[in-house]
Design an enzyme around this catalytic site. Structure first.
Site, PDB file in Angstrom:
ATOM      1  CB  CYS A   1      -0.584   0.011   1.538  1.00  0.00           C
ATOM      2  SG  CYS A   1      -1.715   1.437   1.278  1.00  0.00           S
TER       3      CYS A   1
ATOM      4  CB  CYS B   1      -2.283   3.985  -6.197  1.00  0.00           C
ATOM      5  SG  CYS B   1      -4.632   2.875  -5.517  1.00  0.00           S
TER       6      CYS B   1
HETATM    7  N1  DGL Z   1      -3.173   0.275  -3.132  1.00  0.00           N
HETATM    8  C1  DGL Z   1      -3.202   1.121  -1.805  1.00  0.00           C
HETATM    9  C2  DGL Z   1      -1.863   2.240  -2.167  1.00  0.00           C
HETATM   10  O1  DGL Z   1      -1.124   1.982  -2.632  1.00  0.00           O
HETATM   11  C3  DGL Z   1      -4.399   1.985  -0.915  1.00  0.00           C
HETATM   12  C4  DGL Z   1      -5.537   2.531  -1.893  1.00  0.00           C
HETATM   13  C5  DGL Z   1      -6.551   3.347  -1.044  1.00  0.00           C
HETATM   14  O2  DGL Z   1      -7.361   2.510  -0.404  1.00  0.00           O
HETATM   15  O3  DGL Z   1      -6.917   4.644  -0.900  1.00  0.00           O
HETATM   16  O4  DGL Z   1      -1.826   3.237  -1.768  1.00  0.00           O
END
Ligand code: DGL
Length: 249
Positions: free
Chosen positions: A71, A178
């Site tokens: 994340c 992301c």
């Molecule tokens: N997948 C996550 C990232 O890489 C979080 C995305 C989210 O929940 O806003 O930032």
């Protein structure tokens, strides 16, 4: 390495997990998806810190030491702040490894698509400039995309949202900052045929010198709805995997 932990707010972590599973079929993995709090990208600093602590505590309880923070939002905002409290864990961030892939090409202008909280920290711009100070970086916050991906939006709607974010932008490489965004890379390619880098390959590269000793066991937990997560796994990867609901804390 026997078992690796992964955590994210949801589907992004699944994408990392299945990319790793394909690359290292014997690797055991435990994934915690905090879907009751998705999207992370619009939460406060204190909220994000609380989610990270709950996730890392759970890995500690499960005796899982090697943890990939799949994340970017947690990596950009809270990972370094809490790292010292988890010196017994090997917490693996994904931003620098994702950026390192840019070394494969000679980019002049890189577009980074990420969540609002990741862009506010300029985590990618800083990481790119540490490695390549001459590269021009434009970071775009894309707050519509994670809710659309998690809400299983119609592809047309998702494509339209991506087009709006990148319209008129000039770039010769793109970073998906992301982990949910590999699901939109085809829409970027439709507009611009440039190299696109994501965190999936970055994490695969990180483990390439590890001795993998497991038997390919995968455990997936979500803080929201296990059945929906199972359906997503079936739809995206054609796999039937039992997902369990978990409450963190
Ligand atoms: N997948 C996550 C990232 O890489 C979080 C995305 C989210 O929940 O806003 O930032």
């Amino acid at each position: 390495m026997k078992t690796i932990g992964l955590c994210d707010s949801g589907i992004g972590g699944l994408l990392v997990l299945f990319a790793l599973h394909k690359a290292y079929p014997k690797l055991n993995m435990t994934f915690l998806a905090d879907q009751s709090h998705v999207p992370y990208g619009d939460k406060t600093h204190e909220q994000l810190k609380g989610y990270a602590v709950d996730l890392f505590d759970e890995f500690r309880r499960r005796n899982i030491q090697d943890v990939v923070i799949a994340c970017n939002t947690l990596c950009a905002n809270v990972l370094e702040e809490v790292r010292n409290d988890y010196s017994d864990l090997n917490l693996i961030g994904i931003i620098a490894p994702t950026v390192a892939q840019l070394r494969q090409i000679r980019a002049q202008k890189v577009l980074v698509l990420a969540t609002k909280k990741t862009v506010e920290k300029h985590a990618y711009r800083k990481a790119i400039h540490e490695m390549m100070p001459e590269v021009i970086v434009e970071e775009i916050a894309c707050p519509k995309l994670v809710p659309l991906i998690e809400g299983h939006a119609d592809p047309k709607e998702l494509r339209q949202a991506v087009y709006e974010y990148i319209e008129g932008k000039e770039f010769d490489a793109c970073i998906l900052g992301c982990t949910h965004f590999p699901l939109i890379s085809e829409y970027i390619h439709e507009q611009k045929q440039v190299p696109i880098f994501d965190s999936n390959q970055a994490v695969i590269d990180l483990l390439k010198d590890e001795k993998i000793e497991g038997e390919g066991k995968i455990e997936i937990f979500t803080t929201h709805d296990a059945q929906t997560m199972q359906q997503v796994i079936q739809r995206l990867f054609g796999e039937t995997i039992q997902v369990q609901e978990i409450s963190l804390k």
